[in-house]
Design an enzyme around this catalytic site. Structure first.
Site, PDB file in Angstrom:
ATOM      1  N   ILE A   1     -42.555 -73.591 -23.985  1.00 28.43           N
ATOM      2  CA  ILE A   1     -41.635 -72.685 -23.284  1.00 28.43           C
ATOM      3  C   ILE A   1     -41.987 -72.648 -21.803  1.00 28.43           C
ATOM      4  O   ILE A   1     -41.129 -72.657 -20.929  1.00 28.43           O
ATOM      5  CB  ILE A   1     -41.696 -71.263 -23.873  1.00 28.43           C
ATOM      6  CG1 ILE A   1     -41.233 -71.249 -25.324  1.00 28.43           C
ATOM      7  CG2 ILE A   1     -40.848 -70.285 -23.043  1.00 28.43           C
ATOM      8  CD1 ILE A   1     -41.535 -69.944 -26.063  1.00 28.43           C
TER       9      ILE A   1
ATOM     10  N   ASP B   1     -31.942 -63.517 -28.446  1.00 23.09           N
ATOM     11  CA  ASP B   1     -31.052 -62.992 -29.487  1.00 23.09           C
ATOM     12  C   ASP B   1     -29.656 -62.744 -28.918  1.00 23.09           C
ATOM     13  O   ASP B   1     -28.638 -63.002 -29.577  1.00 23.09           O
ATOM     14  CB  ASP B   1     -31.622 -61.698 -30.066  1.00 23.09           C
ATOM     15  CG  ASP B   1     -33.015 -61.880 -30.629  1.00 23.09           C
ATOM     16  OD1 ASP B   1     -33.291 -62.954 -31.186  1.00 23.09           O
ATOM     17  OD2 ASP B   1     -33.838 -60.949 -30.493  1.00 23.09           O
TER      18      ASP B   1
ATOM     19  N   HIS C   1     -37.176 -58.142 -32.595  1.00 19.21           N
ATOM     20  CA  HIS C   1     -37.039 -59.564 -32.256  1.00 19.21           C
ATOM     21  C   HIS C   1     -37.586 -60.449 -33.371  1.00 19.21           C
ATOM     22  O   HIS C   1     -38.300 -61.407 -33.127  1.00 19.21           O
ATOM     23  CB  HIS C   1     -37.761 -59.833 -30.930  1.00 19.21           C
ATOM     24  CG  HIS C   1     -37.602 -61.236 -30.413  1.00 19.21           C
ATOM     25  ND1 HIS C   1     -36.386 -61.824 -30.182  1.00 19.21           N
ATOM     26  CD2 HIS C   1     -38.537 -62.170 -30.085  1.00 19.21           C
ATOM     27  CE1 HIS C   1     -36.563 -63.054 -29.723  1.00 19.21           C
ATOM     28  NE2 HIS C   1     -37.861 -63.292 -29.668  1.00 19.21           N
TER      29      HIS C   1
END
Length: 337
Positions: free
Chosen positions: A37, A174, A201
């Site tokens: 990431i 999300d 989450h």
């Protein structure tokens, strides 16, 4: 042709809500910048004109990532830091700290399986944040967010620097997924779609509020159920599609960069910046909860209520509470042991 393509990419990023003008001097630090990431997130933050200094930190390999990213011809100056001894330098003077550090999910691994590894990483990084940049806005990406945000809060409390307005669990992916999936089923331009996502989450704690989606679309209950399930299982969908070769790194980097941009806009006094985030909250009986948050010069300016829910959403809200509470309590217990 290449120049036209670069311009097209830049324009498309701006269309998705990125800031388009430089503001005050702002330092952003990415902790875990050499990871799956961290690397694309670092590149996306380099593209943001609101960032004047970009500090990239990881336990190893960050000088190479920083050298690579630094060649991009945008405003910010990039510096790479590696190892525990350079963490303080990376953090000093930071306005926003983004934390994608930790191990990714692998096939068959639940978010709980990640807990023991990532919880320890988050705890040590937050101790450093408390020492070197206690006033920074902290954007927590490291999973499980339902537990790592409470861990961060406890660490900051013990250090005497906790400010609930400055700690955010990044649940933006999300929202990004809910918008994409809803637009596809409703046959709407995705750039015009907005869908609030509340709760937490992970799995069933993710509750997209399709009844509040705009523009409105007359979708059947069966489609809404399927969209909800797909949004909740979006991470698993990517893990399985990558067949053991990774998790949702690119879409997470995009979502993380969008949320950091919103935080920077808020710090700079841009009015009416509202995004969903997992924060300390009193809109339910749970101590932390994701909902729409108005961002301002101090971080959280206002935690907004849930609004009107459909019966299906009310049912989902009650179902998620025990699981979310257990994850929050697990984080608090870990931080205090």
């Amino acid at each position: 042709m290449m120049m036209n393509m670069r311009r097209s990419v830049a324009r498309s990023v701006l269309r998705r809500g990125y800031a388009s003008e430089a503001g005050p001097e702002r330092k952003v630090t990415v902790l875990g910048a050499a990871g799956g990431i961290g690397q694309p997130l670092s590149m996306l933050m380099k593209l943001n004109p609101l960032v004047s200094r970009l500090a990239l930190y990881d336990i190893a390999n960050t000088p190479g990532v920083a050298a690579d990213v630094s060649h991009i011809n945008t405003r910010s100056e990039v510096t790479g830091y590696a190892g525990d001894e350079q963490l303080g330098q990376a953090l000093e003077g930071s306005d926003v700290v983004i934390i994608p550090a930790g191990v990714p999910r692998k096939p068959g691994m639940s978010r709980d399986d990640l807990f023991n590894i990532n919880a320890g990483i988050v705890k040590s990084l937050c101790l450093a944040i408390a020492k070197y940049c206690p006033n920074a806005l902290v954007n927590m990406i490291s999973n499980p967010v339902n537990s790592t945000v409470p861990i961060a809060a406890e660490v900051f409390k013990k250090a005497g620097v906790y400010d609930e307005k400055k700690l955010f669990g990044v649940t933006m992916l999300d929202v990004v997924r809910a918008k994409t999936f809803y637009a596809g089923k409703a046959n709407l331009p995705v750039a015009e779609v907005n869908v609030p996502v509340v709760g937490g989450h992970a799995g069933i704690t993710i509750l997209p509020l399709f009844s509040q989606a705009t523009p409105t679309a007359n979708l059947s209950h069966e489609i809404i159920e399927a969209l909800t399930k797909r949004t909740q299982d979006g991470g698993t969908e990517v893990v399985e599609a990558k067949a053991g070769k990774g998790s949702a790194t690119l879409s997470m980097a995009y979502a993380g960069a969008l949320f950091a941009d919103a935080c920077l806009k808020g710090l700079n006094g841009v009015p009416d910046v509202v995004e969903c985030s997992f924060v300390q909250s009193n809109i339910t009986e749970l101590p932390f909860f994701a909902s729409k948050v108005r961002l301002g010069k101090e971080g959280v300016a206002e935690v907004l209520g849930l609004g009107l829910l459909s019966d299906y959403e009310k049912e989902g809200l009650e179902k998620l509470k025990p699981e979310l509470l257990a994850s929050i309590e697990k984080g608090i217990k870990f931080a205090n042991q």
